[in-house]
Scaffold this motif. Structure first.
Motif, PDB file in Angstrom:
ATOM      1  N   PHE A  58       0.857  -1.181   0.000  1.00  0.00           N
ATOM      2  CA  PHE A  58       0.000   0.000   0.000  1.00  0.00           C
ATOM      3  C   PHE A  58       0.887   1.223   0.000  1.00  0.00           C
ATOM      4  O   PHE A  58       2.025   1.180   0.475  1.00  0.00           O
ATOM      5  CB  PHE A  58      -0.984   0.003   1.172  1.00  0.00           C
ATOM      6  N   ALA A  59       0.367   2.299  -0.575  1.00  0.00           N
ATOM      7  CA  ALA A  59       1.144   3.531  -0.683  1.00  0.00           C
ATOM      8  C   ALA A  59       0.410   4.651   0.027  1.00  0.00           C
ATOM      9  O   ALA A  59      -0.819   4.759  -0.037  1.00  0.00           O
ATOM     10  CB  ALA A  59       1.379   3.887  -2.145  1.00  0.00           C
ATOM     11  N   SER A  60       1.180   5.496   0.687  1.00  0.00           N
ATOM     12  CA  SER A  60       0.629   6.597   1.467  1.00  0.00           C
ATOM     13  C   SER A  60       1.195   7.923   0.981  1.00  0.00           C
ATOM     14  O   SER A  60       2.403   8.049   0.773  1.00  0.00           O
ATOM     15  CB  SER A  60       0.974   6.401   2.947  1.00  0.00           C
ATOM     16  N   SER A  61       0.314   8.892   0.801  1.00  0.00           N
ATOM     17  CA  SER A  61       0.754  10.262   0.511  1.00  0.00           C
ATOM     18  C   SER A  61       1.038  10.928   1.853  1.00  0.00           C
ATOM     19  O   SER A  61       0.123  11.351   2.557  1.00  0.00           O
ATOM     20  CB  SER A  61      -0.329  11.025  -0.252  1.00  0.00           C
ATOM     21  N   GLY A  62       2.286  10.954   2.208  1.00  0.00           N
ATOM     22  CA  GLY A  62       2.688  11.456   3.512  1.00  0.00           C
ATOM     23  C   GLY A  62       3.049  10.315   4.441  1.00  0.00           C
ATOM     24  O   GLY A  62       2.512   9.207   4.322  1.00  0.00           O
ATOM     25  N   TYR A  63       3.966  10.585   5.353  1.00  0.00           N
ATOM     26  CA  TYR A  63       4.392   9.571   6.321  1.00  0.00           C
ATOM     27  C   TYR A  63       3.395   9.567   7.470  1.00  0.00           C
ATOM     28  O   TYR A  63       3.622  10.152   8.526  1.00  0.00           O
ATOM     29  CB  TYR A  63       5.810   9.868   6.803  1.00  0.00           C
ATOM     30  N   LYS A  64       2.270   8.906   7.240  1.00  0.00           N
ATOM     31  CA  LYS A  64       1.153   8.943   8.177  1.00  0.00           C
ATOM     32  C   LYS A  64       1.309   7.881   9.267  1.00  0.00           C
ATOM     33  O   LYS A  64       2.238   7.075   9.257  1.00  0.00           O
ATOM     34  CB  LYS A  64      -0.159   8.759   7.417  1.00  0.00           C
ATOM     35  N   ASP A  65       0.349   7.891  10.207  1.00  0.00           N
ATOM     36  CA  ASP A  65       0.426   6.978  11.347  1.00  0.00           C
ATOM     37  C   ASP A  65       0.534   5.522  10.918  1.00  0.00           C
ATOM     38  O   ASP A  65       1.271   4.746  11.522  1.00  0.00           O
ATOM     39  CB  ASP A  65      -0.804   7.148  12.249  1.00  0.00           C
ATOM     40  N   THR A  66      -0.194   5.136   9.868  1.00  0.00           N
ATOM     41  CA  THR A  66      -0.168   3.736   9.447  1.00  0.00           C
ATOM     42  C   THR A  66       1.244   3.320   9.055  1.00  0.00           C
ATOM     43  O   THR A  66       1.729   2.264   9.484  1.00  0.00           O
ATOM     44  CB  THR A  66      -1.133   3.515   8.267  1.00  0.00           C
ATOM     45  N   VAL A  67       1.906   4.121   8.247  1.00  0.00           N
ATOM     46  CA  VAL A  67       3.270   3.796   7.815  1.00  0.00           C
ATOM     47  C   VAL A  67       4.213   3.781   9.015  1.00  0.00           C
ATOM     48  O   VAL A  67       5.020   2.854   9.179  1.00  0.00           O
ATOM     49  CB  VAL A  67       3.760   4.788   6.747  1.00  0.00           C
ATOM     50  N   VAL A 150       5.800   3.709   0.128  1.00  0.00           N
ATOM     51  CA  VAL A 150       5.207   2.430  -0.246  1.00  0.00           C
ATOM     52  C   VAL A 150       5.654   1.368   0.755  1.00  0.00           C
ATOM     53  O   VAL A 150       6.849   1.217   1.021  1.00  0.00           O
ATOM     54  CB  VAL A 150       5.608   2.002  -1.673  1.00  0.00           C
ATOM     55  N   VAL A 151       4.674   0.664   1.301  1.00  0.00           N
ATOM     56  CA  VAL A 151       4.932  -0.361   2.314  1.00  0.00           C
ATOM     57  C   VAL A 151       4.625  -1.731   1.716  1.00  0.00           C
ATOM     58  O   VAL A 151       3.551  -1.934   1.136  1.00  0.00           O
ATOM     59  CB  VAL A 151       4.053  -0.130   3.562  1.00  0.00           C
ATOM     60  N   PHE A 152       5.557  -2.660   1.851  1.00  0.00           N
ATOM     61  CA  PHE A 152       5.363  -4.023   1.377  1.00  0.00           C
ATOM     62  C   PHE A 152       5.290  -4.959   2.574  1.00  0.00           C
ATOM     63  O   PHE A 152       6.057  -4.820   3.536  1.00  0.00           O
ATOM     64  CB  PHE A 152       6.521  -4.459   0.474  1.00  0.00           C
ATOM     65  N   GLY A 153       4.382  -5.929   2.485  1.00  0.00           N
ATOM     66  CA  GLY A 153       4.258  -6.909   3.551  1.00  0.00           C
ATOM     67  C   GLY A 153       3.962  -8.287   2.999  1.00  0.00           C
ATOM     68  O   GLY A 153       3.306  -8.431   1.959  1.00  0.00           O
ATOM     69  N   GLN A 154       4.457  -9.297   3.692  1.00  0.00           N
ATOM     70  CA  GLN A 154       4.163 -10.681   3.309  1.00  0.00           C
ATOM     71  C   GLN A 154       2.975 -11.174   4.122  1.00  0.00           C
ATOM     72  O   GLN A 154       2.936 -11.013   5.348  1.00  0.00           O
ATOM     73  CB  GLN A 154       5.378 -11.575   3.544  1.00  0.00           C
ATOM     74  N   VAL A 155       2.024 -11.776   3.432  1.00  0.00           N
ATOM     75  CA  VAL A 155       0.836 -12.305   4.097  1.00  0.00           C
ATOM     76  C   VAL A 155       1.212 -13.616   4.791  1.00  0.00           C
ATOM     77  O   VAL A 155       1.699 -14.554   4.150  1.00  0.00           O
ATOM     78  CB  VAL A 155      -0.305 -12.545   3.091  1.00  0.00           C
ATOM     79  N   VAL A 156       0.978 -13.667   6.111  1.00  0.00           N
ATOM     80  CA  VAL A 156       1.330 -14.865   6.880  1.00  0.00           C
ATOM     81  C   VAL A 156       0.100 -15.613   7.376  1.00  0.00           C
ATOM     82  O   VAL A 156       0.208 -16.752   7.833  1.00  0.00           O
ATOM     83  CB  VAL A 156       2.259 -14.515   8.057  1.00  0.00           C
ATOM     84  N   GLY A 157      -1.062 -14.977   7.316  1.00  0.00           N
ATOM     85  CA  GLY A 157      -2.289 -15.626   7.754  1.00  0.00           C
ATOM     86  C   GLY A 157      -3.491 -15.004   7.076  1.00  0.00           C
ATOM     87  O   GLY A 157      -3.498 -13.798   6.811  1.00  0.00           O
ATOM     88  N   VAL A 158      -4.500 -15.809   6.780  1.00  0.00           N
ATOM     89  CA  VAL A 158      -5.693 -15.347   6.073  1.00  0.00           C
ATOM     90  C   VAL A 158      -6.948 -15.766   6.834  1.00  0.00           C
ATOM     91  O   VAL A 158      -7.120 -16.955   7.137  1.00  0.00           O
ATOM     92  CB  VAL A 158      -5.749 -15.918   4.638  1.00  0.00           C
ATOM     93  N   HIS A 159      -7.798 -14.803   7.129  1.00  0.00           N
ATOM     94  CA  HIS A 159      -9.103 -15.070   7.733  1.00  0.00           C
ATOM     95  C   HIS A 159     -10.169 -14.933   6.651  1.00  0.00           C
ATOM     96  O   HIS A 159     -10.154 -13.963   5.893  1.00  0.00           O
ATOM     97  CB  HIS A 159      -9.421 -14.059   8.846  1.00  0.00           C
ATOM     98  N   ILE A 160     -11.103 -15.879   6.585  1.00  0.00           N
ATOM     99  CA  ILE A 160     -12.211 -15.806   5.640  1.00  0.00           C
ATOM    100  C   ILE A 160     -13.490 -16.184   6.375  1.00  0.00           C
ATOM    101  O   ILE A 160     -13.548 -17.231   7.036  1.00  0.00           O
ATOM    102  CB  ILE A 160     -12.022 -16.748   4.436  1.00  0.00           C
ATOM    103  N   ALA A 161     -14.515 -15.354   6.255  1.00  0.00           N
ATOM    104  CA  ALA A 161     -15.816 -15.681   6.824  1.00  0.00           C
ATOM    105  C   ALA A 161     -16.439 -16.822   6.034  1.00  0.00           C
ATOM    106  O   ALA A 161     -16.364 -16.847   4.798  1.00  0.00           O
ATOM    107  CB  ALA A 161     -16.727 -14.455   6.793  1.00  0.00           C
ATOM    108  N   GLU A 162     -17.048 -17.753   6.743  1.00  0.00           N
ATOM    109  CA  GLU A 162     -17.611 -18.929   6.074  1.00  0.00           C
ATOM    110  C   GLU A 162     -18.643 -18.555   5.017  1.00  0.00           C
ATOM    111  O   GLU A 162     -18.735 -19.187   3.957  1.00  0.00           O
ATOM    112  CB  GLU A 162     -18.240 -19.868   7.112  1.00  0.00           C
ATOM    113  N   GLU A 163     -19.435 -17.503   5.279  1.00  0.00           N
ATOM    114  CA  GLU A 163     -20.483 -17.123   4.332  1.00  0.00           C
ATOM    115  C   GLU A 163     -19.938 -16.527   3.042  1.00  0.00           C
ATOM    116  O   GLU A 163     -20.671 -16.343   2.070  1.00  0.00           O
ATOM    117  CB  GLU A 163     -21.471 -16.151   4.975  1.00  0.00           C
ATOM    118  N   ALA A 164     -18.647 -16.225   3.026  1.00  0.00           N
ATOM    119  CA  ALA A 164     -18.036 -15.678   1.813  1.00  0.00           C
ATOM    120  C   ALA A 164     -17.613 -16.766   0.839  1.00  0.00           C
ATOM    121  O   ALA A 164     -17.269 -16.477  -0.301  1.00  0.00           O
ATOM    122  CB  ALA A 164     -16.833 -14.819   2.173  1.00  0.00           C
ATOM    123  N   ILE A 165     -17.647 -18.027   1.271  1.00  0.00           N
ATOM    124  CA  ILE A 165     -17.196 -19.131   0.424  1.00  0.00           C
ATOM    125  C   ILE A 165     -18.403 -19.818  -0.202  1.00  0.00           C
ATOM    126  O   ILE A 165     -19.313 -20.276   0.491  1.00  0.00           O
ATOM    127  CB  ILE A 165     -16.373 -20.143   1.238  1.00  0.00           C
TER     128      ILE A 165
END
Length: 200
Positions: A58-67, A150-165
């Motif tokens: 994800f990319a941020s315009s400005g060095y905001k709290d999330t980054v 720009v922040v890069f991250g590796q996905v290590v875990g995935v949550h999915i609601a049962e009703e979405a499948i």
């Protein structure tokens, strides 16, 4: 028409760039600051960039709290933005003071993550737990620093609601995936179609 981005002389009432590069998935990013306080913010410059390993940015315009929070803690969560949570997603974009909770502002309940400390949006149909890979400050063609990160991250875990499948697939039409367009416009996925790749 043609215009150069240096002069930005398109003559239109609003810049068309983000309308052209659309639809874009929304990175609804939850983090914790160094003191353990939650933060939640939507980012329209967000996407998956690899599936082996699964990697998002994800990319941020400005060095905001999330980054800042990701850089400090090394973790974040990408919460799935759906049409039924569009008001809450929008509310979480409010420019709150540092340390104030966007979860509370948007009336959202948190749910614990399993591999990272940052909480996730309990009502989100899916959430990606991520470990920080790196952050890059963008430079322009002249090599000058910009205020885009720009922040890069590796996905290590995935949550999915049962009703979405549905039939073994994550059904974006059932959960009505939300996307960002240009201006103040959004779109929702209600219908999909398939194309088979051509053979060699």
């Amino acid at each position: 028409m043609f215009y150069t981005t240096e002069a930005n002389d398109h003559g239109l009432p609003h810049n068309p760039f983000k309308a052209i590069v659309s639809p874009r998935p929304i990175g609804w990013i939850s983090t914790l600051d160094g003191e353990g306080r939650p933060n939640l913010a939507p980012y329209s410059f967000f996407n998956a960039v690899s599936d082996a390993p699964p990697t998002v940015m994800f990319a941020s315009s400005g060095y905001k709290d999330t980054v800042s929070n990701v850089d400090a803690t090394g973790e974040f969560v990408c919460n799935f933005a759906s049409h039924d949570l569009s008001a809450e997603m929008n509310a979480s974009s409010a420019p709150l003071a540092h340390g104030e909770s966007e979860f509370e502002r948007a009336g959202l309940i948190t749910a614990p993550s399993l591999l990272v400390k940052a909480s996730r949006v309990a009502k989100a149909y899916a959430a990606l737990e991520c470990k920080h890979l790196f952050t890059r400050r963008l430079n322009d063609l002249d090599g000058k620093d910009t205020n885009s990160w720009v922040v890069f991250g590796q996905v290590v875990g995935v949550h999915i609601a049962e009703e979405a499948i549905v039939d073994g697939r994550f059904d974006v039409t059932r959960v009505r995936a939300l996307s960002r367009l240009g201006y103040m416009d959004y779109a929702v996925v209600d219908e999909v179609f398939q194309l088979a790749r051509p053979g060699a």
